[in-house]
Write a protein that holds these residues in place. Structure first.
Motif, PDB file in Angstrom:
ATOM      1  N   ARG A   1      28.992  39.455  52.359  1.00  0.00           N
ATOM      2  CA  ARG A   1      29.767  39.430  52.594  1.00  0.00           C
ATOM      3  C   ARG A   1      29.839  40.311  53.398  1.00  0.00           C
ATOM      4  O   ARG A   1      30.161  41.201  53.670  1.00  0.00           O
ATOM      5  CB  ARG A   1      31.808  40.144  52.373  1.00  0.00           C
ATOM      6  CG  ARG A   1      30.944  39.734  50.087  1.00  0.00           C
ATOM      7  CD  ARG A   1      32.139  40.530  49.203  1.00  0.00           C
ATOM      8  NE  ARG A   1      31.836  40.272  47.980  1.00  0.00           N
ATOM      9  CZ  ARG A   1      31.581  41.368  46.750  1.00  0.00           C
ATOM     10  NH1 ARG A   1      31.597  41.996  46.832  1.00  0.00           N
ATOM     11  NH2 ARG A   1      31.128  40.542  45.877  1.00  0.00           N
TER      12      ARG A   1
ATOM     13  N   PHE B   1      36.095  43.969  48.701  1.00  0.00           N
ATOM     14  CA  PHE B   1      36.040  42.365  47.520  1.00  0.00           C
ATOM     15  C   PHE B   1      35.501  43.121  46.252  1.00  0.00           C
ATOM     16  O   PHE B   1      35.950  42.187  45.600  1.00  0.00           O
ATOM     17  CB  PHE B   1      35.615  41.337  48.297  1.00  0.00           C
ATOM     18  CG  PHE B   1      35.649  40.701  49.704  1.00  0.00           C
ATOM     19  CD1 PHE B   1      37.504  39.891  49.533  1.00  0.00           C
ATOM     20  CD2 PHE B   1      35.521  40.636  50.744  1.00  0.00           C
ATOM     21  CE1 PHE B   1      37.956  39.132  50.463  1.00  0.00           C
ATOM     22  CE2 PHE B   1      35.805  40.605  51.951  1.00  0.00           C
ATOM     23  CZ  PHE B   1      36.691  39.173  51.739  1.00  0.00           C
ATOM     24  N   GLY B   2      34.964  43.718  46.267  1.00  0.00           N
ATOM     25  CA  GLY B   2      33.927  44.139  44.459  1.00  0.00           C
ATOM     26  C   GLY B   2      35.615  44.851  44.393  1.00  0.00           C
ATOM     27  O   GLY B   2      36.200  44.716  44.305  1.00  0.00           O
ATOM     28  N   PRO B   3      34.807  45.123  43.009  1.00  0.00           N
ATOM     29  CA  PRO B   3      35.552  45.173  41.192  1.00  0.00           C
ATOM     30  C   PRO B   3      36.594  46.977  41.861  1.00  0.00           C
ATOM     31  O   PRO B   3      36.737  47.697  41.943  1.00  0.00           O
ATOM     32  CB  PRO B   3      35.006  45.811  40.592  1.00  0.00           C
ATOM     33  CG  PRO B   3      33.756  44.948  41.090  1.00  0.00           C
ATOM     34  CD  PRO B   3      33.520  44.909  42.148  1.00  0.00           C
TER      35      PRO B   3
ATOM     36  N   GLY C   1      38.332  46.523  44.735  1.00  0.00           N
ATOM     37  CA  GLY C   1      38.819  47.138  46.231  1.00  0.00           C
ATOM     38  C   GLY C   1      40.215  46.177  46.629  1.00  0.00           C
ATOM     39  O   GLY C   1      40.658  45.617  45.647  1.00  0.00           O
ATOM     40  N   GLU C   2      40.195  46.846  47.644  1.00  0.00           N
ATOM     41  CA  GLU C   2      42.182  46.257  48.188  1.00  0.00           C
ATOM     42  C   GLU C   2      42.231  45.150  48.059  1.00  0.00           C
ATOM     43  O   GLU C   2      42.835  43.922  47.756  1.00  0.00           O
ATOM     44  CB  GLU C   2      41.856  46.643  49.808  1.00  0.00           C
ATOM     45  CG  GLU C   2      43.382  46.421  50.074  1.00  0.00           C
ATOM     46  CD  GLU C   2      43.334  47.133  51.408  1.00  0.00           C
ATOM     47  OE1 GLU C   2      42.435  47.770  52.569  1.00  0.00           O
ATOM     48  OE2 GLU C   2      44.468  47.147  52.550  1.00  0.00           O
TER      49      GLU C   2
ATOM     50  N   GLU D   1      39.939  42.367  46.021  1.00  0.00           N
ATOM     51  CA  GLU D   1      39.332  41.990  45.283  1.00  0.00           C
ATOM     52  C   GLU D   1      39.938  40.715  44.555  1.00  0.00           C
ATOM     53  O   GLU D   1      39.185  39.400  44.182  1.00  0.00           O
ATOM     54  CB  GLU D   1      39.165  43.596  43.756  1.00  0.00           C
ATOM     55  CG  GLU D   1      38.867  42.775  42.241  1.00  0.00           C
ATOM     56  CD  GLU D   1      38.944  43.235  41.650  1.00  0.00           C
ATOM     57  OE1 GLU D   1      39.589  44.642  41.882  1.00  0.00           O
ATOM     58  OE2 GLU D   1      37.871  43.388  40.385  1.00  0.00           O
ATOM     59  N   TRP D   2      41.805  41.156  44.795  1.00  0.00           N
ATOM     60  CA  TRP D   2      41.941  39.243  43.700  1.00  0.00           C
ATOM     61  C   TRP D   2      41.733  37.905  44.830  1.00  0.00           C
ATOM     62  O   TRP D   2      42.143  37.466  44.307  1.00  0.00           O
ATOM     63  CB  TRP D   2      43.734  39.152  44.788  1.00  0.00           C
ATOM     64  CG  TRP D   2      44.259  40.401  46.299  1.00  0.00           C
ATOM     65  CD1 TRP D   2      44.369  41.229  46.248  1.00  0.00           C
ATOM     66  CD2 TRP D   2      44.527  39.076  46.457  1.00  0.00           C
ATOM     67  NE1 TRP D   2      44.832  40.857  47.583  1.00  0.00           N
ATOM     68  CE2 TRP D   2      44.958  39.832  48.227  1.00  0.00           C
ATOM     69  CE3 TRP D   2      45.023  37.704  46.596  1.00  0.00           C
ATOM     70  CZ2 TRP D   2      45.619  39.440  48.800  1.00  0.00           C
ATOM     71  CZ3 TRP D   2      45.741  37.652  47.074  1.00  0.00           C
ATOM     72  CH2 TRP D   2      45.914  38.099  48.353  1.00  0.00           C
TER      73      TRP D   2
ATOM     74  N   ASN E   1      38.489  37.521  45.996  1.00  0.00           N
ATOM     75  CA  ASN E   1      37.516  37.214  45.506  1.00  0.00           C
ATOM     76  C   ASN E   1      37.369  36.284  44.506  1.00  0.00           C
ATOM     77  O   ASN E   1      37.566  36.546  43.453  1.00  0.00           O
ATOM     78  CB  ASN E   1      36.611  38.470  46.181  1.00  0.00           C
ATOM     79  CG  ASN E   1      35.081  38.275  44.917  1.00  0.00           C
ATOM     80  OD1 ASN E   1      34.238  37.193  45.235  1.00  0.00           O
ATOM     81  ND2 ASN E   1      33.740  38.810  45.063  1.00  0.00           N
TER      82      ASN E   1
ATOM     83  N   PRO F   1      33.629  36.076  40.385  1.00  0.00           N
ATOM     84  CA  PRO F   1      34.407  35.269  39.474  1.00  0.00           C
ATOM     85  C   PRO F   1      34.148  34.221  39.150  1.00  0.00           C
ATOM     86  O   PRO F   1      34.020  34.603  37.692  1.00  0.00           O
ATOM     87  CB  PRO F   1      35.871  36.109  40.320  1.00  0.00           C
ATOM     88  CG  PRO F   1      35.435  37.385  41.040  1.00  0.00           C
ATOM     89  CD  PRO F   1      34.234  36.816  41.168  1.00  0.00           C
TER      90      PRO F   1
ATOM     91  N   GLU G   1      28.840  44.982  51.205  1.00  0.00           N
ATOM     92  CA  GLU G   1      29.574  44.674  51.677  1.00  0.00           C
ATOM     93  C   GLU G   1      29.309  44.794  53.719  1.00  0.00           C
ATOM     94  O   GLU G   1      29.173  46.125  53.764  1.00  0.00           O
ATOM     95  CB  GLU G   1      30.744  44.694  51.875  1.00  0.00           C
ATOM     96  CG  GLU G   1      31.288  43.971  50.196  1.00  0.00           C
ATOM     97  CD  GLU G   1      32.551  44.471  49.725  1.00  0.00           C
ATOM     98  OE1 GLU G   1      32.628  46.227  50.073  1.00  0.00           O
ATOM     99  OE2 GLU G   1      33.237  43.675  49.708  1.00  0.00           O
TER     100      GLU G   1
END
Ligand SMILES: Cc1cc2nc3c(=O)[nH]c(=O)nc-3n(C[C@H](O)[C@H](O)[C@H](O)COP(=O)(O)O)c2cc1C
Length: 213
Positions: free
Chosen positions: A147, A152-154, A156-157, A159-160, A162, A166, A186
């Motif tokens: 990335r 963007f991972g679990p 992370g700020e 995450e939603w 990404n 998922p 990342e």
């Protein structure tokens, strides 16, 4: 004999970090599994067609056993891709995060392998409501992703935001592949040293997984 299918989804060749990390993983995995078979499927640098009206008509035909020859042709590539997936017990998907989702070539591959009667099925319950059934069994998957941004991972700020790994988890689970791991590097758009550290850590994790995948 273990059989691994590797899907490369970056349109980039030597410049692709997800491709490089996946190939590094493969090298370590093959050293641990010298008799294993590896098949590479290119969906980033090769064209995988989008779903067409003819494809939908053939895929959801009420009498799949009696499919006219002309309609069979509309499923030819899909048949090949599904057969390839069924044949392998291990799946590795190397992909970039593109505009918060999977790259379009990978999405096209997904649409070809989620196949009625082959990888999933639909029945109806006594009330007439659709029931979905996964048809694949005993497979596991590893997603290797890169990335440009971070977080963007679990946990992370972002995450939603990404919708790439998922989404893949959902699709793979839908067809019966529930054992899915994700390893990400990342920060490609951050300072070079930041991304180098992220890649080194991803590579360390991948080599660790290679011993037991
Ligand atoms: C078309 C495009 C869209 C991208 N979208 C995102 C994004 O939504 N979020 C992000 O963090 N990085 C994004 N990036 C950066 C890539 O994820 C990053 O360059 C990654 O390393 C590409 O993978 P590759 O090195 O395997 O080609 C985007 C890059 C491109 C070219």
């Amino acid at each position: 004999m273990k059989k691994m299918l590797v899907i490369h989804a970056s349109p980039r060749g030597e410049r692709s970090h997800s491709r490089r990390l996946a190939e590094s993983f493969l090298e370590a995995w093959q050293a641990a599994n010298p008799d294993a078979q590896v098949t590479r499927r290119e969906v980033g640098r090769a064209f995988i067609p989008h779903v067409t009206e003819a494809f939908v008509a053939a895929n959801f035909h009420p009498e799949p056993q009696a499919l006219p020859k002309v309609m069979k042709a509309d499923l030819q590539l899909s048949d090949e891709l599904v057969g390839e997936l069924i044949e392998h017990d291990l799946l590795v998907i190397a992909m970039p995060l593109y505009n918060f989702g999977v790259p379009s070539g990978l999405k096209a591959w997904i649409d070809q392998i989620v196949r009625m009667g082959l990888t999933f099925d639909i029945t109806q319950d006594s009330h007439g409501n659709a029931q979905y059934h996964a048809l694949l069994k005993g497979k596991k998957a590893l997603i290797i992703t890169c990335r440009g941004g971070s977080g963007f991972g679990p946990g992370g700020e972002f995450e939603w935001m990404n919708h790439a790994d998922p989404h893949l988890r959902t699709v793979l689970g839908y067809i019966g592949i529930d054992d899915v791991s994700v390893i990400a590097a990342e920060g490609e758009e951050s300072d070079k040293s930041v991304f180098q550290r992220a890649c080194a850590e991803a590579e360390r994790q991948l080599h660790d997984v290679a011993g037991r995948f």
